[in-house]
Design a protein around this motif. Structure first.
Motif, PDB file in Angstrom:
ATOM      1  N   GLY A 189      -6.361   3.186  -5.791  1.00 52.71           N
ATOM      2  CA  GLY A 189      -6.361   1.964  -6.575  1.00 52.71           C
ATOM      3  C   GLY A 189      -5.376   1.948  -7.718  1.00 52.71           C
ATOM      4  O   GLY A 189      -5.091   0.886  -8.285  1.00 52.71           O
ATOM      5  N   ASP A 190      -4.822   3.107  -8.069  1.00 51.60           N
ATOM      6  CA  ASP A 190      -3.867   3.166  -9.174  1.00 51.60           C
ATOM      7  C   ASP A 190      -2.532   2.559  -8.756  1.00 51.60           C
ATOM      8  O   ASP A 190      -2.130   2.653  -7.590  1.00 51.60           O
ATOM      9  N   PRO A 191      -1.811   1.951  -9.701  1.00 52.33           N
ATOM     10  CA  PRO A 191      -0.500   1.373  -9.371  1.00 52.33           C
ATOM     11  C   PRO A 191       0.597   2.429  -9.347  1.00 52.33           C
ATOM     12  O   PRO A 191       0.527   3.441 -10.051  1.00 52.33           O
TER      13      PRO A 191
ATOM     14  N   ASP B  90       0.848  -1.199   0.000  1.00 52.69           N
ATOM     15  CA  ASP B  90       0.000   0.000   0.000  1.00 52.69           C
ATOM     16  C   ASP B  90       0.879   1.243   0.000  1.00 52.69           C
ATOM     17  O   ASP B  90       1.972   1.259   0.580  1.00 52.69           O
TER      18      ASP B  90
ATOM     19  N   TYR C 204      -3.341  10.722 -10.022  1.00 52.84           N
ATOM     20  CA  TYR C 204      -3.587   9.436  -9.374  1.00 52.84           C
ATOM     21  C   TYR C 204      -4.892   9.449  -8.593  1.00 52.84           C
ATOM     22  O   TYR C 204      -5.333  10.477  -8.078  1.00 52.84           O
TER      23      TYR C 204
ATOM     24  N   ARG D 146       0.202   0.035  -4.666  1.00 52.08           N
ATOM     25  CA  ARG D 146      -1.156   0.463  -4.990  1.00 52.08           C
ATOM     26  C   ARG D 146      -1.509   1.669  -4.125  1.00 52.08           C
ATOM     27  O   ARG D 146      -1.235   1.680  -2.915  1.00 52.08           O
TER      28      ARG D 146
END
Length: 416
Positions: free
Chosen positions: A159-161, A143, A156, A180
């Motif tokens: 949930g975006d990488p 995280d 961003y 993430r």
């Protein structure tokens, strides 16, 4: 009588007088506005970190330690071993301690490893705590929590990488272990806005296959295996420390500075911030000087306006002389006109300043994290207004003395 004559004269030349008053008003609003921004910036600067009694890092300079631990500027000369960190945490004076690990980056934004306690312990602007605009804290190994500026600049969302780069200016990425976005911190106006925050264990995890600052060839430990490893760090960059009693701060600071196992440095954030402000404070002096020159320029414009009107007013002054007005009366009249223009302009500028603050305060706070307080007018501000009126009266003496010397015959002469 002189006041009535001065008022009537100003009303008769309402256009030019109005433009002069407006220029004085804008210059006064600018001067006082810069003063508000200067004091607001100083307060925001000092409130970048609050509630932390000591910052601990490797021995260097107090400003350098503050810069890399709080402002994410520069690098540490060395790390603090985990054993030393635990020794400090075990001291009875310590109420809480939060580790900080720096070194990696993400698209020019610093990556900081820490614990979830950072979100509870880090305070700014007095006693304000961090809040999440979206998402939550660090609940999984991979995280990441990002600041408001990171989210805005890179677009961003939760949930975006995120792929972390090794070092600050490296083309090597830890793309085998992507993160993430778990949360986005609300705008604070502090370096947190420009930081990607991950866990200490995550910093260790992405460097499992690294040796001597480089990726070991042929090694690629699976993520599932990494999750099962003991990821306790061997060292951290710095630590924020809160004490049970602030009376113990100097005793603990001395103990840390004399720590026998390795060279450490403990600094008081407020003292280090003052030292840093003394270094960068030259900018505020330059701003004040520029705004003061704007006020001087407006007063010079007023003096030029009075000068330019003298030729047109020679007959008017001659008539006053013929009706019994003394040269001193004419001099006082011109000085009073200038003082009235300056007083009206200063009052208007004062009103414009506070109206602008009322409108801009929430927008500036949201965009830049700079809090501009709207307080009752201070004695310093009233002193500035009085100084403007006095300076206008002094500046008007030059054209007033010229009018003083105009002869009655010259004023009554009919020019063809």
């Amino acid at each position: 009588m002189i006041l009535r004559l001065a008022t009537g004269s100003l009303l008769a030349r309402s256009l030019t007088v109005g433009m002069t008053i407006l220029s004085i008003a804008l210059s006064v609003a600018l001067f006082l506005g810069i003063e508000k921004v200067r004091t607001g910036a100083r307060a925001s600067f000092a409130d970048t970190i609050s509630g932390t009694d000591l910052i601990v890092g490797a021995r260097s300079g107090s400003v350098q330690l503050l810069l890399y631990s709080v402002f994410r500027i520069g690098n540490a000369t060395n790390n603090v071993t985990w054993q030393s960190y635990q020794d400090i945490a075990a001291r009875q004076e310590v109420d809480w301690i939060v580790p900080i690990s720096l070194g990696d980056s993400h698209r020019q934004f610093r990556v900081m490893g820490t614990t979830n306690e950072f979100f509870d312990r880090y305070k700014y602007r007095g006693d304000r705590a961090l809040e999440f605009a979206q998402g939550q804290g660090l609940n999984d190994l991979y995280d990441a929590v990002i600041g408001a500026d990171v989210a805005q600049a890179l677009g961003y969302a939760v949930g975006d990488p995120i792929v972390v780069s090794h070092g600050l200016a490296s083309f090597t990425q830890h793309d085998d272990q992507p993160f993430r976005v778990a949360g986005i911190v609300a705008k604070t106006g502090t370096p947190v806005d420009r930081t990607v925050i991950v866990s200490l264990e995550a910093i260790e995890a992405i460097h499992v296959d690294w040796q001597g600052g480089a990726l070991a060839p042929g090694q690629a430990t699976p993520v599932d295996t990494i999750r099962q490893m003991d990821l306790t760090p061997t060292a951290v960059t710095a630590a924020m420390v809160g004490l049970s009693s602030r009376l113990d701060v100097f005793g603990l600071q001395r103990w840390i500075n004399e720590y026998p196992e390795e060279p450490l440095l403990a600094v008081l954030p407020g003292v280090a911030l003052q030292e840093l402000w003394q270094i960068v404070g030259i900018a505020e002096t330059a701003l004040v000087a520029v705004s003061a020159m704007v006020v001087v320029t407006a007063l010079l414009g007023m003096m030029a306006m009075i000068f330019s009107s003298l030729n047109e007013r020679r007959r008017e002054m001659a008539i006053w002389r013929a009706m019994g007005a003394s040269p001193a009366t004419i001099l006082c009249l011109l000085v009073l006109e200038a003082a009235l223009m300056a007083a009206i302009g200063a009052a208007l500028g004062f009103a414009l300043l506070y109206a602008g603050l009322w409108i801009a305060q929430p927008m500036v706070d949201a965009a830049f994290g700079l809090w501009l307080p709207i307080n009752a007018p201070s004695g310093r501000e009233f002193a500035v207004l009085a100084a403007v009126v006095l300076a206008a009266a002094v500046a008007s003496l030059v054209p007033a003395l010229r009018a003083y010397r105009l002869s009655l015959a010259d004023g009554m002469m009919v020019r063809i």
